[in-house]
Design an enzyme around this catalytic site. Sequence first.
Site, short mmCIF file in Angstrom:
data_model
loop_
_atom_site.label_atom_id
_atom_site.label_comp_id
_atom_site.label_asym_id
_atom_site.label_seq_id
_atom_site.Cartn_x
_atom_site.Cartn_y
_atom_site.Cartn_z
N ARG A 160 6.50 11.16 -16.07
CA ARG A 160 7.14 10.77 -14.81
C ARG A 160 7.60 9.32 -14.95
NH1 ARG A 160 4.69 8.45 -9.70
NH2 ARG A 160 6.47 8.53 -8.28
N HIS A 214 11.97 4.16 -6.93
CA HIS A 214 10.63 3.58 -6.95
C HIS A 214 10.81 2.08 -6.68
CE1 HIS A 214 6.32 4.22 -8.63
NE2 HIS A 214 6.35 3.02 -8.10
N GLU A 265 6.43 6.85 -2.59
CA GLU A 265 5.64 6.14 -1.58
C GLU A 265 6.48 5.39 -0.54
OE1 GLU A 265 2.42 3.78 -3.03
OE2 GLU A 265 1.63 5.37 -4.29
N ASN A 294 0.16 10.52 -4.52
CA ASN A 294 -0.42 9.40 -5.26
C ASN A 294 -1.74 9.04 -4.60
OD1 ASN A 294 1.96 9.42 -6.66
ND2 ASN A 294 2.70 7.45 -5.90
N TYR A 308 -5.34 6.74 -4.83
CA TYR A 308 -6.17 5.69 -5.45
C TYR A 308 -7.54 5.59 -4.79
CZ TYR A 308 -2.09 4.53 -8.10
OH TYR A 308 -1.02 4.62 -8.96
N GLU A 315 0.33 10.26 -9.18
CA GLU A 315 -0.29 9.02 -9.67
C GLU A 315 -1.77 9.07 -9.33
OE1 GLU A 315 1.33 5.30 -8.23
OE2 GLU A 315 3.39 5.98 -8.56
C1 PNW Z 1 1.48 2.51 -6.06
N1 PNW Z 1 -1.36 -0.57 -1.09
O1 PNW Z 1 1.60 1.31 -5.34
C2 PNW Z 1 2.81 2.60 -6.79
O2 PNW Z 1 3.45 3.84 -6.71
C3 PNW Z 1 2.75 2.07 -8.18
O3 PNW Z 1 4.01 1.57 -8.51
C4 PNW Z 1 1.65 1.05 -8.33
O4 PNW Z 1 1.66 0.41 -9.56
C5 PNW Z 1 0.34 1.77 -8.09
O5 PNW Z 1 0.34 2.43 -6.83
C6 PNW Z 1 -0.89 0.88 -8.16
O6 PNW Z 1 -0.87 -0.08 -7.14
C7 PNW Z 1 0.81 0.93 -4.29
O7 PNW Z 1 -1.36 -1.81 -0.88
C8 PNW Z 1 0.81 -0.43 -4.01
O8 PNW Z 1 -2.01 0.22 -0.35
C9 PNW Z 1 0.10 -0.92 -2.94
C10 PNW Z 1 -0.62 -0.05 -2.15
C11 PNW Z 1 -0.62 1.31 -2.43
C12 PNW Z 1 0.10 1.78 -3.50
#
Ligand code: PNW
Length: 475
Positions: free
Chosen positions: A83, A127, A172, A304, A306, A379
């Site tokens: 991707r 992106h 996102e 995505n 995290y 992601e």
């Molecule tokens: C995502 N937050 O970004 C993006 O899709 C990627 O480009 C990035 O590198 C990755 O997650 C890791 O950060 C985010 O502040 C950036 O909640 C910030 C946030 C969430 C996702």
Amino acid sequence: LATDQEGAGIRFPEGFVWGAATASFQIEGATTADGRGPSIWDTFCATPGKVNNGDTGDPACDHYNRFREDVALVRDLGLGAYRFSIGWPRIQPDGKGQILQAGLDFYDKLVDALLEAGIEPWPTLYHWDLPQALEDDGGWTNRDTSYRFAEYAGVMHKLLGDRVTNWSTLNEPWCSSFLGYASGVHAPGRREPASALAAVHHLLLGHGLAAATIREQAVGSARKPLVGIVHNQTTIRPNTESEADLDAARRMDALRNRIFTEPLLNGTYPEDLRADVAEISDFGFVQEGDLEIISAPLDMMGVNFYNPTWVAGSTDGLDPADFDVEGEYSPSVGSEHVITVRRGLPVTAMGWEIDSTGLYDTLARLATDYPGLSLYITENGAAFDDQVTGDAVHDENRRAYLESHLRAAHAAIEAGVPLKGYFAWSLLDNFEWALGYDKRFGIVHVDYETQRRTVKDSGRWYGRVVQEGGIGGAP
Ligand code: PNW
């Protein structure tokens, strides 16, 4: 049981898509090569105080010049899919009109190199690197940007539609709108709550128009495109069962999740959200027919993930060490009082708490609310301070993060979630937006002085998982 037990062997279904992800501005470098126009991130990087250490899009991973080496890395890891995103200002330096042959050639060659290596290309059209010229005309607050985006999508589909099946429109949109136009911690760095809501709508409209363009262009052609959007759906949990915390969770779920999923999948903006933001916006930017365009059936949704988020309605009774009060500028438009609570879990280098049950809950909720929608984890990964020793890079914490989340993904599949694939974020250490190069998410280490790539322990481990189609001994 929310996640599979540590230690037990698990196997993913036949045909499960295994990949890794990157994004154009985060890896390509070469920001002024071959006529590329400036993007809002180039401008943001050049604005003092916006990006950690004053880092910029150069050199990043110099992927623009080293893409063949990077494709070989993906192949050597044994991944079936890659991707990446297409940098709009490489194709159209002003975001409209002039199309640069050099930009077309770059993505053309990248896709050919991937296919030659037996890797399925998964492009994302946006992106975050909006051509600065479009921002000068209002950016995503300007409805015209949606139409320009669809035109650009048409250009890319015309170029690659014979070889690319899986298209993602936006990555996102929550970040693009609320971090870009409300809190201002992302480009273009505007702090206008009402503009963030207009940006949401114009991003979604751009998605819908782009999807329609791609599908129309493909009529009669041999390859039927599958078009989706990549969304940072996140599990929001109330810190306690108090009325204030439950209301905070409802508000944040509306702002982070339902403001996108409801128009996309049900053709309407949530009523409770509209009430929450009534003093800021009357949603006058929604025109007749927009929601039909936005809610055309998706072929897939990218998720995505995290971390899950716990929220509270007030700081009463909380230890000050367990939360940060948002500064003057909050991404939580209309719900600025809501605070994010730390629960004392282990954290990544981003300070993000690690809890793979959040991934399970996110997937299970989407599968319940929108039955039949094909899901991909587009992601998932973590930043850590790696141990670089000679020829190796040790990152047991990243490996453990990936394992726990893959186990959660597997448990979701077992529970009936139509999850079809997984992309690790990220293939390479890269430019982590406002945090610059300090935060490393790669399963491959990049030395920014020499541009040398070294597969980390987590990358080797992931390669074995992909080869075996699972983790541990056969179940
Ligand atoms: C995502 N937050 O970004 C993006 O899709 C990627 O480009 C990035 O590198 C990755 O997650 C890791 O950060 C985010 O502040 C950036 O909640 C910030 C946030 C969430 C996702």
